[in-house]
Design a protein around this motif. Sequence first.
Motif, short mmCIF file in Angstrom:
data_model
loop_
_atom_site.label_atom_id
_atom_site.label_comp_id
_atom_site.label_asym_id
_atom_site.label_seq_id
_atom_site.Cartn_x
_atom_site.Cartn_y
_atom_site.Cartn_z
N CYS A 40 61.70 56.74 51.17
CA CYS A 40 62.10 55.59 51.98
C CYS A 40 61.15 54.43 51.67
O CYS A 40 59.97 54.63 51.44
CB CYS A 40 61.98 55.93 53.47
SG CYS A 40 63.11 57.22 54.00
N ALA A 41 61.69 53.23 51.71
CA ALA A 41 60.87 52.04 51.49
C ALA A 41 60.08 51.72 52.76
O ALA A 41 60.62 51.77 53.87
CB ALA A 41 61.74 50.85 51.11
N ALA A 42 58.81 51.41 52.58
CA ALA A 42 57.94 51.03 53.69
C ALA A 42 57.02 49.90 53.23
O ALA A 42 56.88 49.66 52.03
CB ALA A 42 57.12 52.23 54.17
N THR A 43 56.42 49.22 54.19
CA THR A 43 55.56 48.08 53.87
C THR A 43 54.23 48.19 54.59
O THR A 43 54.11 48.88 55.61
CB THR A 43 56.23 46.76 54.31
OG1 THR A 43 56.43 46.80 55.73
CG2 THR A 43 57.56 46.53 53.60
N ALA A 44 53.25 47.48 54.05
CA ALA A 44 51.95 47.33 54.72
C ALA A 44 51.41 45.96 54.35
O ALA A 44 51.50 45.54 53.20
CB ALA A 44 50.99 48.42 54.29
N ALA A 45 50.87 45.26 55.35
CA ALA A 45 50.36 43.90 55.14
C ALA A 45 48.85 43.87 55.31
O ALA A 45 48.33 44.31 56.34
CB ALA A 45 51.01 42.93 56.12
N ILE A 46 48.19 43.34 54.31
CA ILE A 46 46.78 43.00 54.45
C ILE A 46 46.77 41.51 54.79
O ILE A 46 47.03 40.66 53.95
CB ILE A 46 45.99 43.31 53.16
CG1 ILE A 46 46.03 44.82 52.92
CG2 ILE A 46 44.57 42.78 53.27
CD1 ILE A 46 45.41 45.27 51.63
N ASP A 69 45.04 50.67 61.45
CA ASP A 69 46.22 50.66 60.59
C ASP A 69 46.44 49.24 60.10
O ASP A 69 45.93 48.28 60.69
CB ASP A 69 47.44 51.13 61.39
CG ASP A 69 48.63 51.56 60.55
OD1 ASP A 69 48.53 51.52 59.30
OD2 ASP A 69 49.65 51.94 61.14
N LEU A 70 47.17 49.11 59.03
CA LEU A 70 47.68 47.81 58.61
C LEU A 70 49.02 47.61 59.28
O LEU A 70 49.74 48.57 59.58
CB LEU A 70 47.84 47.76 57.09
CG LEU A 70 46.57 47.91 56.27
CD1 LEU A 70 46.90 47.94 54.78
CD2 LEU A 70 45.58 46.78 56.57
N VAL A 71 49.37 46.38 59.52
CA VAL A 71 50.68 46.07 60.08
C VAL A 71 51.73 46.41 59.04
O VAL A 71 51.57 46.11 57.86
CB VAL A 71 50.76 44.57 60.47
CG1 VAL A 71 52.15 44.19 60.91
CG2 VAL A 71 49.72 44.26 61.55
N GLY A 72 52.80 47.06 59.46
CA GLY A 72 53.86 47.41 58.53
C GLY A 72 54.75 48.49 59.09
O GLY A 72 54.64 48.86 60.25
N GLY A 73 55.62 49.00 58.25
CA GLY A 73 56.52 50.06 58.68
C GLY A 73 57.69 50.21 57.74
O GLY A 73 57.69 49.68 56.62
N PHE A 74 58.69 50.93 58.20
CA PHE A 74 59.86 51.21 57.39
C PHE A 74 60.75 49.98 57.21
O PHE A 74 60.90 49.17 58.13
CB PHE A 74 60.70 52.33 58.02
CG PHE A 74 60.06 53.68 57.93
CD1 PHE A 74 60.13 54.41 56.75
CD2 PHE A 74 59.40 54.22 59.01
CE1 PHE A 74 59.53 55.66 56.65
CE2 PHE A 74 58.81 55.47 58.94
CZ PHE A 74 58.87 56.19 57.74
N VAL A 75 61.34 49.87 56.05
CA VAL A 75 62.32 48.82 55.76
C VAL A 75 63.67 49.34 56.24
O VAL A 75 64.03 50.50 56.00
CB VAL A 75 62.37 48.51 54.24
CG1 VAL A 75 63.44 47.49 53.92
CG2 VAL A 75 61.01 48.04 53.75
N ASP A 76 64.41 48.50 56.96
CA ASP A 76 65.72 48.88 57.47
C ASP A 76 66.79 48.76 56.38
O ASP A 76 66.62 48.02 55.41
CB ASP A 76 66.12 47.98 58.64
CG ASP A 76 65.29 48.25 59.89
OD1 ASP A 76 64.67 49.34 59.99
OD2 ASP A 76 65.26 47.38 60.77
N MET A 77 67.89 49.45 56.61
CA MET A 77 69.03 49.31 55.70
C MET A 77 69.49 47.85 55.69
O MET A 77 69.40 47.17 56.72
CB MET A 77 70.18 50.22 56.13
CG MET A 77 69.87 51.70 55.94
SD MET A 77 71.26 52.78 56.33
CE MET A 77 71.36 52.57 58.10
N TYR A 78 69.96 47.40 54.55
CA TYR A 78 70.48 46.04 54.34
C TYR A 78 69.41 44.96 54.43
O TYR A 78 69.71 43.79 54.59
CB TYR A 78 71.65 45.73 55.30
CG TYR A 78 72.70 46.80 55.31
CD1 TYR A 78 73.49 47.03 54.19
CD2 TYR A 78 72.86 47.62 56.42
CE1 TYR A 78 74.43 48.04 54.19
CE2 TYR A 78 73.80 48.63 56.42
CZ TYR A 78 74.60 48.84 55.30
OH TYR A 78 75.53 49.84 55.30
N GLU A 79 68.17 45.35 54.35
CA GLU A 79 67.04 44.44 54.45
C GLU A 79 66.29 44.48 53.11
O GLU A 79 66.11 45.54 52.53
CB GLU A 79 66.13 44.97 55.57
CG GLU A 79 65.20 44.03 56.19
CD GLU A 79 64.47 44.65 57.39
OE1 GLU A 79 64.39 43.98 58.42
OE2 GLU A 79 63.98 45.80 57.32
#
Length: 177
Positions: A40-46, A69-79
Amino acid sequence: MHPLDKFQFCPACGSSRWVENNFKSKCCEACGFTYYANPCAATAAIILNSRNEMLVARRAKEPAKGTLDLVGGFVDMYETIEEGMRREIKEETGLEVGELTYLFSSPNQYLYSGMYVHTLDADFLVRVADDVNPQAADDAADCLWIPVEQVDPADFGLTSIRHAVERFLAERLWEKY
């Protein structure tokens, strides 16, 4: 453990002849349906301000509740991954950000509902103004500004996030972008 071991029956026909096909898929011997467990695609922001302070969140939920933690999470469908990154920043801090600078990606396993979800984390650098006022929400119990020189990767509870912070610090990426 195979990523699909919790699934004992074919999701297409319900057969129990649902067997491992290879390291990332199972197939049904009854109907021929094959399912691949792709990450699954996920993100993290520094997130940094001009004083090179890093915005970190304290996790409000398991896994690793209470750790940084870094701010971030899973990418939703169609995003797109960028839309997912901006949405996660908005949900967890209330901040609306502009430019995202892609840094690198990290494979990860994230324990969720008793099973490991394989993810591919896209790590971004996000620069913000010094006067922004993040407000912890959603998965974040708190938001903290820490000078980059004082950031300790050991304080981050999730392995892929800890490794992303280690890499960011070791390569001194705030100086390059």
